[in-house]
Design an enzyme around this catalytic site. Structure first.
Site, PDB file in Angstrom:
ATOM      1  N   HIS A  17      15.297 -30.336   5.550  1.00 52.74           N
ATOM      2  CA  HIS A  17      16.514 -29.594   5.202  1.00 52.74           C
ATOM      3  C   HIS A  17      17.014 -30.015   3.819  1.00 52.74           C
ATOM      4  O   HIS A  17      18.170 -30.362   3.613  1.00 52.74           O
ATOM      5  CB  HIS A  17      17.592 -29.814   6.268  1.00 52.74           C
ATOM      6  CG  HIS A  17      18.730 -28.829   6.177  1.00 52.74           C
ATOM      7  ND1 HIS A  17      19.856 -29.067   5.423  1.00 52.74           N
ATOM      8  CD2 HIS A  17      18.918 -27.623   6.744  1.00 52.74           C
ATOM      9  CE1 HIS A  17      20.696 -28.052   5.541  1.00 52.74           C
ATOM     10  NE2 HIS A  17      20.143 -27.154   6.340  1.00 52.74           N
ATOM     11  N   ASP A  59      22.085 -29.972  11.388  1.00 50.93           N
ATOM     12  CA  ASP A  59      22.887 -30.392  10.246  1.00 50.93           C
ATOM     13  C   ASP A  59      23.994 -31.333  10.705  1.00 50.93           C
ATOM     14  O   ASP A  59      24.652 -31.086  11.722  1.00 50.93           O
ATOM     15  CB  ASP A  59      23.515 -29.179   9.567  1.00 50.93           C
ATOM     16  CG  ASP A  59      22.487 -28.326   8.849  1.00 50.93           C
ATOM     17  OD1 ASP A  59      21.287 -28.636   8.948  1.00 50.93           O
ATOM     18  OD2 ASP A  59      22.888 -27.344   8.200  1.00 50.93           O
ATOM     19  N   HIS A  94      22.756 -25.108  15.674  1.00 52.25           N
ATOM     20  CA  HIS A  94      24.118 -24.646  15.401  1.00 52.25           C
ATOM     21  C   HIS A  94      24.061 -23.237  14.830  1.00 52.25           C
ATOM     22  O   HIS A  94      22.988 -22.728  14.482  1.00 52.25           O
ATOM     23  CB  HIS A  94      24.848 -25.606  14.457  1.00 52.25           C
ATOM     24  CG  HIS A  94      24.280 -25.692  13.076  1.00 52.25           C
ATOM     25  ND1 HIS A  94      23.045 -26.240  12.811  1.00 52.25           N
ATOM     26  CD2 HIS A  94      24.788 -25.300  11.869  1.00 52.25           C
ATOM     27  CE1 HIS A  94      22.813 -26.193  11.508  1.00 52.25           C
ATOM     28  NE2 HIS A  94      23.853 -25.616  10.920  1.00 52.25           N
ATOM     29  N   HIS A 102      29.551 -31.707  12.037  1.00 52.45           N
ATOM     30  CA  HIS A 102      29.183 -30.803  10.948  1.00 52.45           C
ATOM     31  C   HIS A 102      30.392 -29.910  10.686  1.00 52.45           C
ATOM     32  O   HIS A 102      31.456 -30.096  11.277  1.00 52.45           O
ATOM     33  CB  HIS A 102      27.936 -30.004  11.361  1.00 52.45           C
ATOM     34  CG  HIS A 102      27.373 -29.133  10.280  1.00 52.45           C
ATOM     35  ND1 HIS A 102      27.152 -29.581   8.994  1.00 52.45           N
ATOM     36  CD2 HIS A 102      26.980 -27.825  10.291  1.00 52.45           C
ATOM     37  CE1 HIS A 102      26.635 -28.597   8.273  1.00 52.45           C
ATOM     38  NE2 HIS A 102      26.535 -27.520   9.038  1.00 52.45           N
ATOM     39  N   ASP A 133      21.356 -19.981   8.277  1.00 54.07           N
ATOM     40  CA  ASP A 133      20.041 -20.487   7.880  1.00 54.07           C
ATOM     41  C   ASP A 133      19.318 -21.194   9.018  1.00 54.07           C
ATOM     42  O   ASP A 133      18.191 -21.665   8.843  1.00 54.07           O
ATOM     43  CB  ASP A 133      20.151 -21.412   6.662  1.00 54.07           C
ATOM     44  CG  ASP A 133      21.039 -22.622   6.895  1.00 54.07           C
ATOM     45  OD1 ASP A 133      22.060 -22.470   7.585  1.00 54.07           O
ATOM     46  OD2 ASP A 133      20.720 -23.712   6.376  1.00 54.07           O
ATOM     47  N   HIS A 134      19.953 -21.219  10.190  1.00 56.72           N
ATOM     48  CA  HIS A 134      19.327 -21.854  11.350  1.00 56.72           C
ATOM     49  C   HIS A 134      19.060 -20.885  12.500  1.00 56.72           C
ATOM     50  O   HIS A 134      18.347 -21.253  13.437  1.00 56.72           O
ATOM     51  CB  HIS A 134      20.189 -23.017  11.845  1.00 56.72           C
ATOM     52  CG  HIS A 134      20.214 -24.172  10.904  1.00 56.72           C
ATOM     53  ND1 HIS A 134      19.455 -25.309  11.088  1.00 56.72           N
ATOM     54  CD2 HIS A 134      20.885 -24.347   9.735  1.00 56.72           C
ATOM     55  CE1 HIS A 134      19.673 -26.140  10.073  1.00 56.72           C
ATOM     56  NE2 HIS A 134      20.535 -25.577   9.246  1.00 56.72           N
ATOM     57  N   HIS A 170      24.934 -21.636  12.042  1.00 61.55           N
ATOM     58  CA  HIS A 170      24.922 -21.265  10.638  1.00 61.55           C
ATOM     59  C   HIS A 170      23.686 -20.405  10.403  1.00 61.55           C
ATOM     60  O   HIS A 170      22.616 -20.673  10.967  1.00 61.55           O
ATOM     61  CB  HIS A 170      24.909 -22.496   9.731  1.00 61.55           C
ATOM     62  CG  HIS A 170      26.283 -22.995   9.386  1.00 61.55           C
ATOM     63  ND1 HIS A 170      26.550 -24.305   9.058  1.00 61.55           N
ATOM     64  CD2 HIS A 170      27.483 -22.340   9.312  1.00 61.55           C
ATOM     65  CE1 HIS A 170      27.850 -24.445   8.802  1.00 61.55           C
ATOM     66  NE2 HIS A 170      28.431 -23.272   8.958  1.00 61.55           N
TER      67      HIS A 170
END
Length: 362
Positions: free
Chosen positions: A312, A252, A62, A181, A66-67, A64
């Site tokens: 995570h 997530d 996804h 999410h 941090d990914h 975001h």
């Protein structure tokens, strides 16, 4: 055929000295597939035994930061380390709608020219994958004559299968499934196809098959005719096919959307699931679209997964070896919470640079 998983980043939200941002590598016979690429992934790769140049496929769960904020830098570093001319197949990148434009704009704005080709395949999410107010349409983005058009596939949900088919080659089938999410998120199922069984040496001798090219043909599924006119079929001399392995990696989520995830993760040899917060904070986890150990274990139990790995983690949960006095109790509690659901089936807590082998099924 060897297969293993290396965790490069096991922390949530941002990289820290104790846990990097999300990144997992599935390695099979030297070829590497990267799942998520949080900030700092390339330096984590450099600290590991893996080679960035071996990466042939990248899967982003996804959008975001941090990914996937580490992706442009990783691509640039691979290019710089590759020399001026590289004869290689394109790096295949899979992720939600918007990823193609992000990579292209990053390269354009930084005047970056990669020495290797890449292709971005985009998954089109459904409206029920996130709160309605968080669903974004990308049609408003300005397009120019030089915008990437026709590069890679636009992959729609197969409503009948409740999944997205990403890869189907001689060795593997990779499918994505929907997660819930704060923004559209996906999980990935990697299934190794069945392989032909080994040749039965005793049967070959009994049937009078001479060693040599005939062995290779039979192994590859081709019948052979002996000098005496007798036809030997592969099924006459091959042992049972070897069942392939299955690895499932979830992005997530606070749950799955539809039954696609359960079907694709059924009896997974390795199930990698997030557990951002402990069970005492389940309401907070759900509010932010995340899971707890109990939630992850319940899904693993439903899927009859053979091994559950939690990852995570909130940066408050330090790895056991790096925790100060009292801090290790928090991460240990996460394992206990998951194992309570799985009736003491062992649960693994991922740490940066942990390597887990997936043995061939007998």
């Amino acid at each position: 055929m060897s297969m293993d998983v290396t965790f490069l980043g096991t922390g949530a939200a941002y990289p820290s000295p104790t846990r990097g941002a999300s990144a997992v590598v599935l390695r099979c016979e030297g070829e590497c597939w990267l799942f998520d690429c949080g900030e700092g992934t390339q330096t984590q790769l450099m600290k590991s035994q893996l080679k960035a140049g071996r990466i042939t496929k990248i899967f982003i769960t996804h959008l975001h930061g941090d990914h996937f904020f580490g992706l442009p830098g990783l691509l640039c570093t691979i290019s710089l380390q590759s020399g001026s001319v590289v004869a290689r197949q394109p790096i295949e990148i899979y992720g939600p709608v918007g990823l193609r434009d992000f990579i292209w704009r990053t390269m354009e704005l930084s005047h970056t020219e990669l020495v290797f080709p890449y292709v971005v395949h985009e998954l089109v999410p459904t409206a029920d994958q996130c709160p309605v107010e968080e669903l974004r349409e990308f049609a408003h983005m300005d397009e120019t004559d030089s915008s990437p058009k026709g590069q890679g596939r636009t992959i729609l949900l197969d409503a009948e299968e409740n999944s997205y088919c990403l890869v189907d080659d001689e060795q593997f089938v990779v499918k994505a499934f929907r997660l819930f999410h704060r923004i559209p998120s996906f999980g990935f199922s990697v299934v190794e196809k069945k392989r032909a069984g080994k040749l039965n040496a005793q049967k070959l001798r009994d049937l009078g098959v001479p060693p040599g090219p005939a062995y290779g043909k039979l192994k590859n599924g081709i019948s052979v005719v002996l000098d005496n006119g007798v036809t030997i079929s592969p099924q006459d001399v091959l042992k049972k096919p070897m069942v392939g392995r299955k690895v499932c990696i979830l992005g997530d989520c606070s749950g799955v959307v539809g039954d696609g995830g359960v079907k694709l993760c059924f009896e997974a040899d390795l199930l990698i699931h997030e557990a951002t917060l402990d069970d005492s904070q389940m309401d907070k986890a759900r509010e932010h679209g995340h899971s707890t150990p109990q939630m992850a274990a319940a899904f693993a139990k439903l899927c009859r997964a053979k091994r559950l790995v939690l990852t995570h983690f909130s940066q408050r949960y330090k790895p056991t070896a790096l925790a100060r006095e009292g801090e290790a109790d928090g991460i240990a509690e996460l394992r206990k919470q998951a194992e309570a659901v799985l009736e003491l089936q062992e649960v693994t807590l991922a740490e940066d640079f942990m390597v887990i082998g997936i043995p061939i099924k007998k």
